[in-house]
Motif scaffolding. Structure first.
Motif, PDB file in Angstrom:
ATOM      1  N   HIS A   1       9.363  10.440  -4.122  1.00 55.32           N
ATOM      2  CA  HIS A   1       8.296   9.454  -4.116  1.00 55.32           C
ATOM      3  C   HIS A   1       7.511   9.478  -2.807  1.00 55.32           C
ATOM      4  O   HIS A   1       6.318   9.193  -2.796  1.00 55.32           O
ATOM      5  CB  HIS A   1       8.866   8.045  -4.351  1.00 55.32           C
TER       6      HIS A   1
ATOM      7  N   VAL B   1       0.828  -1.221   0.000  1.00 57.19           N
ATOM      8  CA  VAL B   1       0.000   0.000   0.000  1.00 57.19           C
ATOM      9  C   VAL B   1       0.851   1.254   0.000  1.00 57.19           C
ATOM     10  O   VAL B   1       0.357   2.352  -0.134  1.00 57.19           O
ATOM     11  CB  VAL B   1      -0.968   0.043   1.203  1.00 57.19           C
ATOM     12  N   SER B   2       2.130   1.068   0.164  1.00 59.05           N
ATOM     13  CA  SER B   2       3.002   2.231   0.260  1.00 59.05           C
ATOM     14  C   SER B   2       4.281   1.909  -0.495  1.00 59.05           C
ATOM     15  O   SER B   2       4.346   0.895  -1.167  1.00 59.05           O
ATOM     16  CB  SER B   2       3.271   2.501   1.729  1.00 59.05           C
ATOM     17  N   GLY B   3       5.243   2.712  -0.402  1.00 55.58           N
ATOM     18  CA  GLY B   3       6.528   2.435  -1.033  1.00 55.58           C
ATOM     19  C   GLY B   3       7.601   3.189  -0.304  1.00 55.58           C
ATOM     20  O   GLY B   3       7.320   4.148   0.392  1.00 55.58           O
TER      21      GLY B   3
ATOM     22  N   LEU C   1       3.300   8.604  -3.394  1.00 52.91           N
ATOM     23  CA  LEU C   1       3.465   7.425  -4.252  1.00 52.91           C
ATOM     24  C   LEU C   1       2.105   6.783  -4.444  1.00 52.91           C
ATOM     25  O   LEU C   1       1.525   6.261  -3.511  1.00 52.91           O
ATOM     26  CB  LEU C   1       4.436   6.446  -3.581  1.00 52.91           C
TER      27      LEU C   1
ATOM     28  N   LEU D   1       5.418   7.409   7.521  1.00 50.74           N
ATOM     29  CA  LEU D   1       4.557   7.173   6.362  1.00 50.74           C
ATOM     30  C   LEU D   1       4.021   5.744   6.328  1.00 50.74           C
ATOM     31  O   LEU D   1       2.883   5.499   5.926  1.00 50.74           O
ATOM     32  CB  LEU D   1       5.400   7.456   5.108  1.00 50.74           C
ATOM     33  N   PHE D   2       4.848   4.785   6.750  1.00 48.66           N
ATOM     34  CA  PHE D   2       4.437   3.384   6.660  1.00 48.66           C
ATOM     35  C   PHE D   2       3.344   3.061   7.675  1.00 48.66           C
ATOM     36  O   PHE D   2       2.550   2.159   7.471  1.00 48.66           O
ATOM     37  CB  PHE D   2       5.641   2.463   6.855  1.00 48.66           C
TER      38      PHE D   2
ATOM     39  N   PHE E   1       6.126  -4.808   4.255  1.00 46.08           N
ATOM     40  CA  PHE E   1       7.251  -4.101   4.873  1.00 46.08           C
ATOM     41  C   PHE E   1       7.584  -4.698   6.238  1.00 46.08           C
ATOM     42  O   PHE E   1       8.747  -4.741   6.627  1.00 46.08           O
ATOM     43  CB  PHE E   1       6.946  -2.613   5.010  1.00 46.08           C
TER      44      PHE E   1
ATOM     45  N   ALA F   1       0.012   4.540   6.239  1.00 50.78           N
ATOM     46  CA  ALA F   1      -0.638   3.697   5.226  1.00 50.78           C
ATOM     47  C   ALA F   1      -1.765   2.876   5.855  1.00 50.78           C
ATOM     48  O   ALA F   1      -2.752   2.548   5.196  1.00 50.78           O
ATOM     49  CB  ALA F   1       0.390   2.766   4.578  1.00 50.78           C
ATOM     50  N   HIS F   2      -1.646   2.539   7.130  1.00 49.56           N
ATOM     51  CA  HIS F   2      -2.680   1.775   7.824  1.00 49.56           C
ATOM     52  C   HIS F   2      -3.609   2.680   8.626  1.00 49.56           C
ATOM     53  O   HIS F   2      -4.719   2.278   8.959  1.00 49.56           O
ATOM     54  CB  HIS F   2      -2.028   0.716   8.720  1.00 49.56           C
TER      55      HIS F   2
END
Lengths: 66, 567
Positions: free
Chosen positions: B443, A63-65, B447, B481-482, B242, B485-486
């Protein structure tokens, strides 16, 4: 049995990863990682990768990068 | 009350004072935007005395919110010439929060040549120390020496020779939680050279005897919302590649879809991408005693970091990420994961951005200076950078400098900053972000890959880029950021968290408004710095040359880019 995202489905001899995903009803897209016993299977190899009884399939979605 | 550390490098004074009221409820990227537009003239020389280096914590610093201790660093970028916020994980933000410090501002330039580092001791005393004995010492050795001097419980924010030599690709490195490896990087935009221009080698932060206690509007409510939030992120993390493997997992998607850049964004596929993918990585980790699922900061549940050992089982590098692997790997036609890991280590040690440096190396290959895929030649060039040869210094100034010097036509930069590991022809929303973000080709600014597929059409691509750019402005003010995402599954919870911390309405719109205000402030800053709509474009070859993998060109037209932020 094969587990797909913690759900059990019946194992059949010669079953591919693709077959298991069809059987389980789980959907995948270009951003899905298909992981079989901690090994990533490329999306274009799902029909080639044959399963053994007891294997575990996990679907992880990017869902991300970073 | 939170403090601000002001470091005046002309007077060689360092003092701690209460943070100004106008910044009290801000953090991270939002704080940097508001501080810079008020205090740093947009037309100033990025390496001159008027530029300021700003280092700050997030809005949720000092709390138990997972990934709240992300460190934001900002200033006028020596690379892009515009506003820059670059953030990193590691243990520095957490130690600063424990010390009660929300922000550090470094101003002016010393009258005489020298090198200093700032030290915050366990009692909260602050001082500027002579760092001349550390001049020319790179990050790994520097951190070892600091650990010998102050113990291994310190956090270190430092520059290597990249920053000391004022390279436009210079990063600021941060030590990782537990390991103390200086492997977390505020990499983009050359902020390491801004720090170097201030003659500041490092900020060393000891763990305080007495931890700062955050003031809450409603602590009970905050803790309740925080628990809900952390559980949500942890649940999401379990299914996140991740967490399971690290950011290297991205290559499994980009490699298969033509998004992975190959041979300087040629548009080709790289059939061997799995040689630098998850399976190879995990096999090497397992066989050599490496580790994944490492949190780079205390309390992180995403735990995307790793520790990668060489074939003899000796430590080689940490925080070995997708961008480095994609750009030193397939984009340079290299499929040797160990060689790429060595390149990662060299860049972290010297203190340079791996994205910028890898793109600069691709320029060398495109021009024929070295062969595609020649990893030994790449390591030799990185050695030249370490040795400070004429060409080595050129590499230090990044992709555009090397590309122009070597007469390369296809130079993949926006606002002078090199593109990240996503070919914009096959992730057009990301291309729109590259073009229009005030940060340059970044990015992390938006992204769209995971959220807007190519068959969604151009309008959808623009819509998602717009939404994400706003969202990431507030996300970069609050957390990693990660984790965000959730968090997107329950955005109103962010409003509840802000309200229970600072008071006022538990309304998500105040969070969204902060994102919009930050983005518009950054765009205004860049406009005042002299940027125009011409700077919001991708390099011409992405519009002209089709991707071999998909047949796609970047076909978003100028008008569509210009109206993106017509709120």
């Amino acid at each position: 049995m094969i587990t797909v995202n913690n759900r059990e489905i019946n194992y059949k001899i010669g079953m591919s990863v693709y077959d298991a995903l069809q059987e389980s009803g789980e959907s995948i897209n270009n951003m899905t990682l298909v992981v079989v016993d901690e090994k990533v299977i490329a999306l274009d190899k799902l029909k080639d990768e044959i399963l053994n009884n007891g294997m575990n399939i996990k679907l992880l979605h990017i869902v991300s990068g970073g | 009350m939170w403090s601000k550390l002001s470091i005046d490098m002309e007077k060689l004074e360092i003092k701690k004072e209460p943070i100004e009221k106008e910044y009290k409820e801000l953090g991270g990227r939002a704080l940097i935007a508001q501080y810079l537009i008020r205090n740093v003239p947009p037309t100033c020389d990025p390496l001159g005395s008027e530029n300021q280096l700003v280092i700050c914590n997030t809005i949720f610093a000092g709390t138990k919110l997972t990934t709240a201790h992300r460190l934001s660093i900002g200033g006028k970028s020596p690379l892009t010439g515009g506003i820059k916020e670059s953030n990193a994980g590691g243990n520095a933000a957490y130690q600063l929060a424990n010390q009660g410090i929300k922000m550090v501002v470094v101003k002016n330039i010393p009258k005489e040549k020298g090198l200093w580092f700032a030290h915050i001791d366990s009692k909260g005393n602050v001082s500027l120390e002579d760092a001349n004995i550390y001049k020319g010492i790179n990050n790994y050795e520097f951190v070892e020496k600091i650990n010998e001097r102050y113990g291994d419980k310190v956090a270190v924010i430092s520059i290597g020779i990249g920053g000391e030599r004022l390279y436009k690709s210079a990063s600021i490195q941060v030590t990782e939680f537990n390991s103390n490896h200086p492997s977390r990087a505020a990499a983009r935009g050359g902020l390491g050279s801004l720090m170097g221009s201030k003659c500041l080698k490092a900020i060393v932060i000891e763990n305080p005897v007495e931890k700062y206690k955050v003031e809450y509007a409603d602590e009970g409510k905050f803790n309740e919302s925080c628990l809900k939030f952390n559980k949500m992120i942890a649940a999401g993390a379990k299914k996140d590649p991740f967490h399971n493997f690290g950011t290297i997992s991205t290559i499994e998607a980009t490699g298969a879809n033509g998004i992975l850049p190959v041979d300087n964004f040629s548009g080709k596929l790289f059939p061997e991408y799995q040689e630098v993918g998850v399976n190879k990585f995990m096999t090497n980790l397992s066989a050599r005693g490496g580790r994944n699922k490492i949190p780079c900061q205390p309390g992180c549940v995403i735990q995307c970091s790793n520790c990668y050992n060489d074939k003899d089982g000796k430590y080689l590098t940490s925080g070995f990420e997708y961008e480095t692997i994609a750009l030193f790997g397939p984009n340079c036609h290299i499929s040797d994961l160990d060689a790429i890991a060595q390149m990662d280590r060299i860049c972290d040690n010297l203190g340079v951005d791996t994205i910028e440096t890898a793109n600069a190396i691709a320029m060398c290959m495109e021009s024929g200076k070295i062969n595609w895929g020649d990893s030994e030649a790449v390591i030799s060039l990185l050695k030249e950078m370490e040795d400070g040869t004429e060409f080595g210094n050129l590499i230090g100034n990044g992709c555009e400098a090397v590309g122009k010097h070597l007469g390369v036509e296809r130079i993949p930069v926006v606002k002078h900053q090199a593109l990240a590991g996503y070919d914009p022809r096959n992730t057009k929303g990301t291309g729109i972000t590259y073009a229009t973000s005030p940060m340059g080709a970044d990015h992390t600014a938006g992204l769209t890959m995971g959220r807007a597929f190519e068959d969604a059409g151009r309008t959808a691509q623009a819509y998602v880029s717009n939404k994400l750019q706003v969202a990431i402005c507030f996300s970069d003010s609050m957390m990693c950021l990660f984790a965000f995402a959730h968090a997107a599954n329950n955005l109103p919870l962010l409003g509840e968290l802000v309200a229970s911390l600072y008071g006022g309405e538990a309304d998500f719109s105040r969070v969204a408004a902060m994102g919009v205000k930050t983005l518009l402030t950054e765009r205004q800053y860049n406009k005042m710095a002299g940027m125009t709509i011409e700077d919001d474009r991708l390099p011409g070859f992405f519009y002209k040359d089709k991707s071999f993998a998909t047949g796609s060109k970047f076909d978003i037209n100028d008008y569509e880019l210009e109206v993106l932020f017509d709120f």
